[in-house]
Enzyme design. Structure first.
Site, PDB file in Angstrom:
ATOM      1  N   GLY A 195      -7.400  42.232  12.171  1.00  0.00           N
ATOM      2  CA  GLY A 195      -7.104  42.012  13.593  1.00  0.00           C
ATOM      3  C   GLY A 195      -8.360  41.566  14.347  1.00  0.00           C
ATOM      4  N   ASP A 196      -9.501  42.160  14.002  1.00  0.00           N
ATOM      5  CA  ASP A 196     -10.764  41.792  14.674  1.00  0.00           C
ATOM      6  C   ASP A 196     -11.167  40.363  14.304  1.00  0.00           C
ATOM      7  OD1 ASP A 196     -10.716  44.423  15.479  1.00  0.00           O
ATOM      8  OD2 ASP A 196     -11.984  45.096  13.819  1.00  0.00           O
TER       9      ASP A 196
HETATM   10  P1  ATP Z   1      -6.744  45.889  12.272  1.00  0.00           P
HETATM   11  O1  ATP Z   1      -6.435  46.877  13.376  1.00  0.00           O
HETATM   12  O2  ATP Z   1      -6.849  46.506  10.896  1.00  0.00           O
HETATM   13  O3  ATP Z   1      -7.906  45.015  12.575  1.00  0.00           O
HETATM   14  P2  ATP Z   1      -4.309  44.514  13.212  1.00  0.00           P
HETATM   15  O4  ATP Z   1      -3.111  45.411  13.057  1.00  0.00           O
HETATM   16  O5  ATP Z   1      -4.879  44.352  14.571  1.00  0.00           O
HETATM   17  O6  ATP Z   1      -5.446  44.906  12.164  1.00  0.00           O
HETATM   18  P3  ATP Z   1      -2.930  42.575  11.565  1.00  0.00           P
HETATM   19  O7  ATP Z   1      -1.688  42.126  12.232  1.00  0.00           O
HETATM   20  O8  ATP Z   1      -2.800  43.573  10.461  1.00  0.00           O
HETATM   21  O9  ATP Z   1      -3.961  43.057  12.694  1.00  0.00           O
HETATM   22  O10 ATP Z   1      -3.699  41.318  10.942  1.00  0.00           O
HETATM   23  C1  ATP Z   1      -4.159  40.233  11.708  1.00  0.00           C
HETATM   24  C2  ATP Z   1      -3.916  38.941  10.954  1.00  0.00           C
HETATM   25  O11 ATP Z   1      -4.597  38.980   9.687  1.00  0.00           O
HETATM   26  C3  ATP Z   1      -2.443  38.672  10.630  1.00  0.00           C
HETATM   27  O12 ATP Z   1      -1.800  38.016  11.719  1.00  0.00           O
HETATM   28  C4  ATP Z   1      -2.583  37.796   9.373  1.00  0.00           C
HETATM   29  O13 ATP Z   1      -2.903  36.457   9.719  1.00  0.00           O
HETATM   30  C5  ATP Z   1      -3.803  38.399   8.660  1.00  0.00           C
HETATM   31  N1  ATP Z   1      -3.393  39.456   7.725  1.00  0.00           N
HETATM   32  C6  ATP Z   1      -3.503  40.787   7.884  1.00  0.00           C
HETATM   33  N2  ATP Z   1      -3.002  41.460   6.816  1.00  0.00           N
HETATM   34  C7  ATP Z   1      -2.571  40.524   5.953  1.00  0.00           C
HETATM   35  C8  ATP Z   1      -1.948  40.553   4.661  1.00  0.00           C
HETATM   36  N3  ATP Z   1      -1.665  41.712   4.048  1.00  0.00           N
HETATM   37  N4  ATP Z   1      -1.634  39.367   4.075  1.00  0.00           N
HETATM   38  C9  ATP Z   1      -1.906  38.193   4.681  1.00  0.00           C
HETATM   39  N5  ATP Z   1      -2.492  38.100   5.892  1.00  0.00           N
HETATM   40  C10 ATP Z   1      -2.817  39.238   6.526  1.00  0.00           C
END
Ligand code: ATP
Length: 310
Positions: free
Chosen positions: A253-254
């Site tokens: 996410g970051d």
């Molecule tokens: P965090 O809080 O751990 O930083 P988050 O929940 O804010 O994560 P996510 O939606 O998990 O953010 O991930 C951000 C982006 O990273 C997704 O939109 C995707 O593009 C990529 N991503 C994350 N996890 C995966 C995965 N398992 N496979 C492919 N792409 C992923």
């Protein structure tokens, strides 16, 4: 210049153990300690993209100095406001395929320290082109502190990319001060609206039309392996990503926020903004180290992402 804000940074410590034994001694050899906090992850990815970036927020004590040293070694410019409390440690014990975390709440910020920070921040805003705020607020700061900071940015016509959750996000949405972009994941969105949010496109569209989001130009909902859904003004986008081998998705996410900030700062098209954000999220997920991306694979993944108007 891009200014990143980390109000509650940490030294992130990881302890890998074959087995984690309770009520006895666990000895660990392969210890990793890095400057952490969501805003610092964003900063590191921006630095790898060769964007001009300066990290700011609050730092204190011995661990605060250690974070500055870590940033100096990585050649990352920084300008933090000093606090009397000690910057926190966050510990992750990696054992038997699980991750047990011990997170310190961190220092309590005094009224004077909050005022000093806002004065320091106002000067940084004048120099910035765009700002990115990430993570939780430390204890002692009013819950509407991000809203106060955004009001300063609005006054100076500087766009803000905001990645926070819970009460501090709610208070921003309810305030007159508006960030340019927010990046909730579906869990944060559900928490905000007090109801389940499905990944169905029609429901997401209806959700992002909620009056709570009025005045926010960009809303990017990240959905892990399922890519993202976004609203820019009155346009809605579905972002489909290829399946990849994942090593450690923490911090994706970051990395996504770094991509959004960088692409918006460069004046990229909506489609390219969303592609850059997702490529960087994926590249982070393909590495063991949080906030590290291997840009050699950038173009290949970029070409495989599909952004459609829905
Ligand atoms: P965090 O809080 O751990 O930083 P988050 O929940 O804010 O994560 P996510 O939606 O998990 O953010 O991930 C951000 C982006 O990273 C997704 O939109 C995707 O593009 C990529 N991503 C994350 N996890 C995966 C995965 N398992 N496979 C492919 N792409 C992923």
């Amino acid at each position: 210049m891009i200014v990143t804000i980390t109000m509650n940074p940490s030294i992130d410590i990881s302890y890998p153990l074959d087995t984690f034994k309770l009520d006895t001694v666990n000895r660990v050899t392969n210890v990793k300690k890095t400057a952490g906090g969501k805003g610092l992850n964003v900063t590191r990815v921006l630095k790898q993209l060769d964007d001009e970036v300066i990290a700011s927020g609050l730092l204190g004590g011995f661990l605060g100095e250690s974070i500055k040293k870590d940033l100096d070694e990585a050649n990352i410019a920084h300008s933090f406001s000093q606090i009397s409390g000690e910057t926190r440690n966050c510990i992750a014990v990696l054992h038997e395929g699980m991750q047990t975390e011990i997170l310190e709440s961190g220092p309590v910020i005094s009224v004077t320290e909050a005022e000093d920070f806002l004065n320091h921040f106002t000067k940084l805003v004048e120099k910035a082109r765009i700002l990115s705020f990430s993570g939780s607020l430390p204890a002692g700061l009013p819950k509407d502190f991000y809203a106060q900071m955004i009001a300063i940015c609005n006054k100076n016509n500087k766009p803000v990319i905001l990645d926070c959750s819970g009460e501090s996000l709610k208070l921003v949405l309810e305030s007159k001060a508006k960030p340019l972009l927010i990046k909730p994941n579906t869990e944060e969105l559900a928490d905000l609206l007090g109801k389940d949010v499905s990944e169905d496109i029609h429901i997401l569209k209806e959700t992002l039309n909620d009056s709570l989001f009025a005045g926010i130009e960009w809303i990017v909902v990240s959905m892990g392996a399922k890519g993202a859904f976004a609203k820019h003004q009155d346009k809605f986008y579905h972002v489909e990503i290829p399946k990849i081998d994942v090593i450690n998705p923490v911090g994706s996410g970051d990395s996504t926020v770094a991509g959004l900030t960088s692409a918006i700062n460069n004046g990229d098209s909506d489609s390219d903004v969303l592609k850059k954000a997702n490529v960087l999220g994926m590249l982070n997920a393909q590495e063991a180290v949080t906030g590290h991306v291997n840009l050699d694979n950038y173009q290949k993944l970029f070409a495989q992402i599909k952004v459609s108007l829905v």
